[in-house]
Motif scaffolding. Structure first.
Motif, short mmCIF file in Angstrom:
data_model
loop_
_atom_site.label_atom_id
_atom_site.label_comp_id
_atom_site.label_asym_id
_atom_site.label_seq_id
_atom_site.Cartn_x
_atom_site.Cartn_y
_atom_site.Cartn_z
N VAL A 1 0.83 -1.21 0.00
CA VAL A 1 0.00 0.00 0.00
C VAL A 1 0.86 1.25 0.00
O VAL A 1 0.50 2.27 -0.60
CB VAL A 1 -0.97 0.00 1.20
N THR A 2 2.01 1.20 0.67
CA THR A 2 2.92 2.35 0.71
C THR A 2 4.17 2.13 -0.13
O THR A 2 5.18 2.81 0.06
CB THR A 2 3.34 2.65 2.16
N ASP A 3 4.11 1.17 -1.07
CA ASP A 3 5.28 0.83 -1.89
C ASP A 3 6.48 0.45 -1.02
O ASP A 3 7.62 0.76 -1.36
CB ASP A 3 5.66 1.99 -2.82
N LYS B 1 -3.85 2.37 -4.94
CA LYS B 1 -3.31 2.72 -3.62
C LYS B 1 -3.89 4.04 -3.12
O LYS B 1 -4.11 4.22 -1.93
CB LYS B 1 -1.79 2.81 -3.68
N ASP C 1 -7.02 3.84 -1.07
CA ASP C 1 -6.71 3.45 0.30
C ASP C 1 -6.17 4.64 1.09
O ASP C 1 -6.54 4.87 2.25
CB ASP C 1 -5.70 2.30 0.29
N TRP C 2 -5.28 5.42 0.46
CA TRP C 2 -4.71 6.58 1.15
C TRP C 2 -5.79 7.59 1.53
O TRP C 2 -5.80 8.10 2.65
CB TRP C 2 -3.67 7.26 0.26
N VAL D 1 -6.70 -2.28 -3.14
CA VAL D 1 -5.49 -2.96 -3.60
C VAL D 1 -5.67 -4.47 -3.41
O VAL D 1 -5.29 -5.26 -4.26
CB VAL D 1 -4.26 -2.44 -2.82
#
Length: 290
Positions: free
Chosen positions: A33-35, A85, A88-89, A173
Motif C-alpha cells: 500500500v505504501t510501496d 493505492k 486506500d490513502w 489494492v
C-alpha cells in the motif's frame, strides 16, 4: 518519523494552493500500500506545474515518500482506478491538514459512491473486461495458451472489480479479499485457474465457458452508462462520434471492442449507410430500446 517530517507538511499546509494532507503508515500485512515505505505523505493541491511530484526521505533507516498531486490527477486516478493505492490513502490515511473540509468531502463522496459515478466506473471496467476476454479467447483458439492465460487472469481481475463496484464499494489494492466476501463464485474461478490440477488447456476451456456466463449476466450494469449516453441522441452514431464523445473518451480504445461485443449480443444494432463507393457502406450504431 512523523515528528521529523512535521516541518515538511507544515510548510506545505501554509500554501494557499494546498487542499489537504494525509499521512499513511506501512501496514505489516500489506506493505504494498505504501510501496514498502514506512510512511507516505500525500499532499493534494489545487493546481501544479507537475501533476505528480514525488520526493523520498530517509531517517534512522526509515523511509518516507512525499507525493504532491494536483486535483485533476487525483480525480482521474479515482475515476479510472489506475492507481488503487490512492483510494486506500484517501479513505484510511490520517488527516494532517484539511482546507475547508476538502478531504472530508472527498471521503464522503467515495463512501457514498453515487449512482452516476458507479455506472461510469462499471462501464470502464466492463470495457476492459471485454477487451481481455475477447483477446484471450483468440489466443486460446490459436493455441497460444500462455498468452491466453495472461489475458484470462486480467479478465478475472476486471470481473472482480466490476463485482465490487456493483455492490457500491471502490475496489481496493487487496481486491480478492473483497471479492471473497462479495462474490464467492468469481473467487472460486480465480482459485480454480491458479490451483486446479487439470492441464492448462482444460483449465482455460472451463474458464472461458464460465466467464462467458458471468460476463453476459453483467451486460445490464456494465453497459448502463454507455447506453445512457447513446440514448441522449436520436438516431445512429458513427464509431468516431462514440469514441470522441466527452463522456466516453475515458473508455479509451477498449470501447471499440465493447461496441462489437454488444452488436453480437443484439444490445446495439447496425445501420448501413451508402457511401460514394459502390457496395461500400458506412457502419452506424443504434442502441436497442429495452
Amino acid at each position: 518519523m512523523e515528528d521529523l517530517l512535521r516541518p515538511i507538511y507544515q510548510e506545505r499546509a501554509s500554501h494557499r494552493n494546498t487542499l489537504g494532507i494525509l499521512m499513511v503508515e506501512k501496514k505489516l500485512n500489506n506493505p504494498a500500500v505504501t510501496d514498502t515505505f514506512d510512511l507516505v505523505l500525500f499532499v493534494i493541491v489545487k493546481e501544479a506545474e507537475q501533476s505528480v511530484f514525488i520526493k523520498h526521505y530517509v531517517s534512522n533507516e526509515q523511509k518516507a515518500s512525499l507525493y504532491v498531486v494536483d486535483e485533476k490527477q487525483l480525480n482521474e486516478w479515482l475515476l479510472l482506478g489506475s492507481n488503487r493505492k490512492v483510494i486506500d490513502w484517501v479513505l484510511n490515511g490520517k488527516i494532517l491538514f484539511d482546507r475547508n473540509e476538502y478531504v472530508y468531502g472527498l471521503r464522503k463522496r467515495l463512501l457514498e459512491f453515487p449512482k452516476e459515478s458507479r455506472q461510469l466506473k462499471m462501464g470502464i471496467e466492463f470495457a476492459k473486461l471485454i477487451r481481455r476476454y475477447m483477446d484471450g479467447k483468440v489466443f486460446f483458439e490459436t493455441k497460444q495458451l500462455l498468452d491466453a492465460y495472461n489475458h484470462v487472469i486480467h479478465a478475472l481481475h476486471h470481473l472482480a472489480r466490476l463485482a465490487v463496484i456493483e455492490q457500491g464499494f471502490y475496489p481496493e489494492v487487496t481486491v480478492w479479499d473483497q471479492v471473497k466476501q462479495i462474490d464467492p463464485q468469481i473467487y472460486k474461478l480465480y482459485e480454480e485457474l491458479l490451483e486446479s490440477e487439470e492441464t492448462l488447456d482444460k483449465r482455460l476451456e472451463l474458464l472461458f465457458l464460465a466467464s462467458e456466463f458471468l460476463i453476459h449476466s453483467r451486460i445490464g450494469t456494465g453497459t448502463a452508462h454507455l447506453l445512457k449516453v447513446l440514448n441522449e441522441k436520436k438516431g445512429a452514431w458513427t464509431i468516431g462520434e462514440i469514441t470522441e464523445h466527452p463522456e466516453l473518451k475515458v473508455y479509451s480504445v477498449d470501447i471499440v471492442i465493447m461496441v462489437e461485443y454488444l452488436v453480437e449480443r443484439n444490445v446495439l444494432s447496425v445501420e448501413e449507410v451508402p457511401t460514394k463507393g459502390q457496395g461500400i457502406y458506412h457502419r452506424y450504431y443504434v442502441a436497442e430500446k429495452n
